[in-house]
Design a protein around this motif. Structure first.
Motif, PDB file in Angstrom:
ATOM      1  N   ALA A   1       1.085  -0.798   0.114  1.00  0.00           N
ATOM      2  CA  ALA A   1       0.134   0.180  -0.300  1.00  0.00           C
ATOM      3  C   ALA A   1       0.541   0.889  -0.081  1.00  0.00           C
ATOM      4  CB  ALA A   1      -0.831   0.249   0.925  1.00  0.00           C
ATOM      5  N   VAL A   2       2.215   1.131   0.374  1.00  0.00           N
ATOM      6  CA  VAL A   2       2.691   2.247   0.568  1.00  0.00           C
ATOM      7  C   VAL A   2       4.713   2.472  -0.655  1.00  0.00           C
ATOM      8  CG1 VAL A   2       2.410   3.063   2.194  1.00  0.00           C
ATOM      9  CG2 VAL A   2       4.245   1.146   1.977  1.00  0.00           C
ATOM     10  N   ALA A   3       4.348   1.557  -1.052  1.00  0.00           N
ATOM     11  CA  ALA A   3       5.174   0.976  -2.327  1.00  0.00           C
ATOM     12  C   ALA A   3       4.916   1.339  -3.256  1.00  0.00           C
ATOM     13  CB  ALA A   3       6.040  -0.546  -2.237  1.00  0.00           C
ATOM     14  N   GLU A   4       5.711   2.476  -3.783  1.00  0.00           N
ATOM     15  CA  GLU A   4       5.248   3.009  -4.953  1.00  0.00           C
ATOM     16  C   GLU A   4       5.605   2.789  -6.684  1.00  0.00           C
ATOM     17  OE1 GLU A   4       6.672   7.075  -4.496  1.00  0.00           O
ATOM     18  OE2 GLU A   4       4.811   7.214  -2.458  1.00  0.00           O
ATOM     19  N   LEU A   5       5.179   1.519  -6.545  1.00  0.00           N
ATOM     20  CA  LEU A   5       6.087   0.793  -7.758  1.00  0.00           C
ATOM     21  C   LEU A   5       5.539   0.805  -8.925  1.00  0.00           C
ATOM     22  CD1 LEU A   5       5.554  -2.975  -5.398  1.00  0.00           C
ATOM     23  CD2 LEU A   5       7.483  -1.913  -5.706  1.00  0.00           C
ATOM     24  N   ARG A   6       6.338   1.026  -9.309  1.00  0.00           N
ATOM     25  CA  ARG A   6       6.051   1.473 -11.665  1.00  0.00           C
ATOM     26  C   ARG A   6       6.231   0.165 -12.150  1.00  0.00           C
ATOM     27  NH1 ARG A   6      11.103   5.298  -9.504  1.00  0.00           N
ATOM     28  NH2 ARG A   6       9.516   6.614  -7.833  1.00  0.00           N
ATOM     29  N   ALA A   7       5.964   0.180 -13.189  1.00  0.00           N
ATOM     30  CA  ALA A   7       5.760  -1.018 -14.313  1.00  0.00           C
ATOM     31  C   ALA A   7       7.086  -0.919 -14.561  1.00  0.00           C
ATOM     32  CB  ALA A   7       4.952  -0.690 -15.342  1.00  0.00           C
ATOM     33  N   GLY A   8       8.059  -2.135 -14.741  1.00  0.00           N
ATOM     34  CA  GLY A   8       8.883  -2.663 -15.443  1.00  0.00           C
ATOM     35  C   GLY A   8       9.923  -3.078 -14.443  1.00  0.00           C
ATOM     36  N   GLU A   9       9.487  -2.712 -13.097  1.00  0.00           N
ATOM     37  CA  GLU A   9      10.849  -2.073 -11.805  1.00  0.00           C
ATOM     38  C   GLU A   9      10.804  -4.096 -10.997  1.00  0.00           C
ATOM     39  OE1 GLU A   9      10.936   1.669  -9.693  1.00  0.00           O
ATOM     40  OE2 GLU A   9       9.266   0.281  -8.968  1.00  0.00           O
ATOM     41  N   THR A  10      11.918  -4.243 -10.273  1.00  0.00           N
ATOM     42  CA  THR A  10      12.392  -5.270 -10.124  1.00  0.00           C
ATOM     43  C   THR A  10      11.898  -5.480  -8.580  1.00  0.00           C
ATOM     44  OG1 THR A  10      13.698  -6.104 -11.867  1.00  0.00           O
ATOM     45  CG2 THR A  10      14.266  -6.743  -9.943  1.00  0.00           C
ATOM     46  N   VAL A  11      11.048  -6.249  -7.940  1.00  0.00           N
ATOM     47  CA  VAL A  11      10.671  -6.258  -6.426  1.00  0.00           C
ATOM     48  C   VAL A  11      11.128  -7.573  -5.937  1.00  0.00           C
ATOM     49  CG1 VAL A  11       8.259  -6.193  -6.709  1.00  0.00           C
ATOM     50  CG2 VAL A  11       9.664  -5.473  -4.673  1.00  0.00           C
ATOM     51  N   LEU A  12      11.313  -7.261  -4.843  1.00  0.00           N
ATOM     52  CA  LEU A  12      12.410  -8.891  -4.070  1.00  0.00           C
ATOM     53  C   LEU A  12      11.353  -7.982  -2.088  1.00  0.00           C
ATOM     54  CD1 LEU A  12      13.691 -10.686  -2.880  1.00  0.00           C
ATOM     55  CD2 LEU A  12      15.564  -9.126  -2.091  1.00  0.00           C
ATOM     56  N   ASP A  13      10.604  -9.550  -2.456  1.00  0.00           N
ATOM     57  CA  ASP A  13       9.841  -9.356  -0.724  1.00  0.00           C
ATOM     58  C   ASP A  13      10.762 -10.702   0.227  1.00  0.00           C
ATOM     59  OD1 ASP A  13       8.142  -9.494   1.423  1.00  0.00           O
ATOM     60  OD2 ASP A  13       6.035 -10.714   0.517  1.00  0.00           O
ATOM     61  N   LEU A  14      10.735  -9.968   1.178  1.00  0.00           N
ATOM     62  CA  LEU A  14      12.427 -10.484   2.740  1.00  0.00           C
ATOM     63  C   LEU A  14      11.070 -11.390   3.463  1.00  0.00           C
ATOM     64  CD1 LEU A  14      14.941  -7.675   3.299  1.00  0.00           C
ATOM     65  CD2 LEU A  14      15.238 -10.328   0.974  1.00  0.00           C
TER      66      LEU A  14
ATOM     67  N   GLY B   1       3.419  -5.342 -13.555  1.00  0.00           N
ATOM     68  CA  GLY B   1       3.360  -5.699 -14.461  1.00  0.00           C
ATOM     69  C   GLY B   1       4.533  -6.766 -15.671  1.00  0.00           C
ATOM     70  N   PRO B   2       3.880  -7.080 -16.641  1.00  0.00           N
ATOM     71  CA  PRO B   2       4.711  -8.310 -16.947  1.00  0.00           C
ATOM     72  C   PRO B   2       5.898  -7.909 -17.560  1.00  0.00           C
ATOM     73  CG  PRO B   2       2.381  -7.122 -18.388  1.00  0.00           C
ATOM     74  CD  PRO B   2       2.906  -6.775 -17.366  1.00  0.00           C
ATOM     75  N   ALA B   3       6.458  -6.658 -17.745  1.00  0.00           N
ATOM     76  CA  ALA B   3       7.837  -6.370 -18.258  1.00  0.00           C
ATOM     77  C   ALA B   3       8.657  -5.996 -16.674  1.00  0.00           C
ATOM     78  CB  ALA B   3       7.086  -4.731 -18.527  1.00  0.00           C
ATOM     79  N   GLY B   4       8.553  -5.743 -15.550  1.00  0.00           N
ATOM     80  CA  GLY B   4       8.598  -6.153 -14.265  1.00  0.00           C
ATOM     81  C   GLY B   4       9.207  -7.643 -13.175  1.00  0.00           C
ATOM     82  N   THR B   5       9.063  -7.786 -12.676  1.00  0.00           N
ATOM     83  CA  THR B   5       9.680  -9.095 -11.738  1.00  0.00           C
ATOM     84  C   THR B   5       9.457  -8.744 -10.478  1.00  0.00           C
ATOM     85  OG1 THR B   5      11.272  -9.944 -13.966  1.00  0.00           O
ATOM     86  CG2 THR B   5      10.843 -11.326 -11.208  1.00  0.00           C
ATOM     87  N   ALA B   6       8.484 -10.103  -9.589  1.00  0.00           N
ATOM     88  CA  ALA B   6       8.859 -10.213  -8.402  1.00  0.00           C
ATOM     89  C   ALA B   6       9.267 -11.346  -7.308  1.00  0.00           C
ATOM     90  CB  ALA B   6       7.131 -10.261  -7.576  1.00  0.00           C
ATOM     91  N   TYR B   7      10.307 -10.625  -6.919  1.00  0.00           N
ATOM     92  CA  TYR B   7      10.599 -12.356  -6.622  1.00  0.00           C
ATOM     93  C   TYR B   7      10.177 -11.964  -4.735  1.00  0.00           C
ATOM     94  CZ  TYR B   7      14.522 -12.245 -10.074  1.00  0.00           C
ATOM     95  OH  TYR B   7      15.460 -11.974 -10.233  1.00  0.00           O
ATOM     96  N   GLY B   8      10.134 -13.523  -4.140  1.00  0.00           N
ATOM     97  CA  GLY B   8       9.964 -13.630  -3.138  1.00  0.00           C
ATOM     98  C   GLY B   8      11.359 -14.729  -2.526  1.00  0.00           C
TER      99      GLY B   8
END
Ligand code: SAM
Length: 263
Positions: free
Chosen positions: A77-90, A106-113
């Motif tokens: 809710a507070v992360a200002e994520l943008r299309a195409g970014e790489t995000v990592l959830d610890l 979005g599809p151009a970005g990646t989310a790692y857990g």
């Protein structure tokens, strides 16, 4: 007999493996309020877990992912994520914040857990498949030694996990390493008022229940600054025990790490 760091981490792993199994079997994690392992009782249902996500976000998720929520906030809710970014959830647990982040980037970005518990990783894979997101990767490992290259991530999020770490300075150093210059941190965690010494925090709840291992506000700020972060803020959002809060922790990696001797 004192508990070693390895024993404490194993206790954490066992507790969350049990929770993942309970969610998978449809019993709710640990039988605590709202399925939250962070909660120590029914009255904690509003302070931890799925209650911290709004109806719109819950609508984006399979029910199993929502039920597996064990956090103490809502970092997406507070992360200002943008299309195409790489995000990592610890400490990605059942995958709720990875799934929401994958939709944001979005599809151009990646989310790692990243999680150390096999049962949680299996639950997260199942939930992500059910949510239909394909730009996700779940990694097995510990947050004190992140299995990603330096300067590969735009944003690090986490929900009620850093308090469980037995080596918090290592976690903060690793976050700084994997972030790109200018990369952001947006973490939900339990944080104590500075007046509470560690023994007083431990008197308010267990380590595996996300209370005893919490940093104080100034410890968090000092730890992030020591790891090379700028624009550090810690904002209490709701009380979870006397003098202890669910909090949003934000920071930014400097744009010029080499000039400061950082990776
Ligand atoms: C309180 S749950 C939170 C899960 C998830 N973030 C959420 O909001 O539902 C903590 C999770 O962190 C994982 N975890 C705890 N300590 C860890 C560590 N040192 N390294 C990797 N994962 C860890 C546990 O296996 C568990 O899945």
């Amino acid at each position: 007999m004192s508990t070693t760091a390895d024993e404490l981490r194993e206790e954490v792993r066992r507790r969350y493996a049990e929770s993942a199994r309970a969610v998978t079997e449809g019993n709710g994690g640990c039988g605590c309020g709202s399925g939250s392992c962070c909660a120590d009782g029914e009255s904690d249902a509003a302070k931890f877990g799925e209650a911290l996500y709004d109806a719109e976000q819950r609508g984006e998720l399979p029910e199993a992912a929502t039920l597996a929520s064990l956090g103490c906030g809502n970092p997406t809710a507070v992360a200002e994520l943008r299309a195409g970014e790489t995000v990592l959830d610890l400490g990605s647990g059942g995958g709720i914040d990875v799934i929401l982040s994958a939709k944001r980037v979005g599809p151009a970005g990646t989310a790692y857990g990243l999680d150390m518990t096999d049962e949680m990783l299996a639950l997260a894979q199942k939930n992500a498949a059910e949510a239909g997101v394909t730009n996700v990767h779940f990694l097995k490992g510990v947050i004190e030694q992140i299995p990603l290259p330096a300067a590969s991530v735009d944003m690090v999020i986490s929900n009620c996990v850093i308090n469980l770490s037995v080596d918090k300075p290592a976690v903060l150093t690793e976050i700084a390493r994997v972030l790109k210059p200018g990369g952001r941190v947006g973490v939900s965690d339990v944080v104590a008022e500075d007046r509470l010494i560690p023994e007083e925090r431990a008197a308010r709840g267990s380590y595996v229940g996300c209370i005893a291992g919490a940093l104080s506000k100034s410890e968090y700020v000092a730890g992030l600054e020591a790891a090379g972060f700028e624009d550090v803020s810690v904002e209490f959002t709701h009380e979870v025990a006397e003098g202890m809060y669910g909090a949003i922790v934000k920071a930014r990696k400097t744009e010029t790490p080499a000039a400061k001797g950082l990776p």
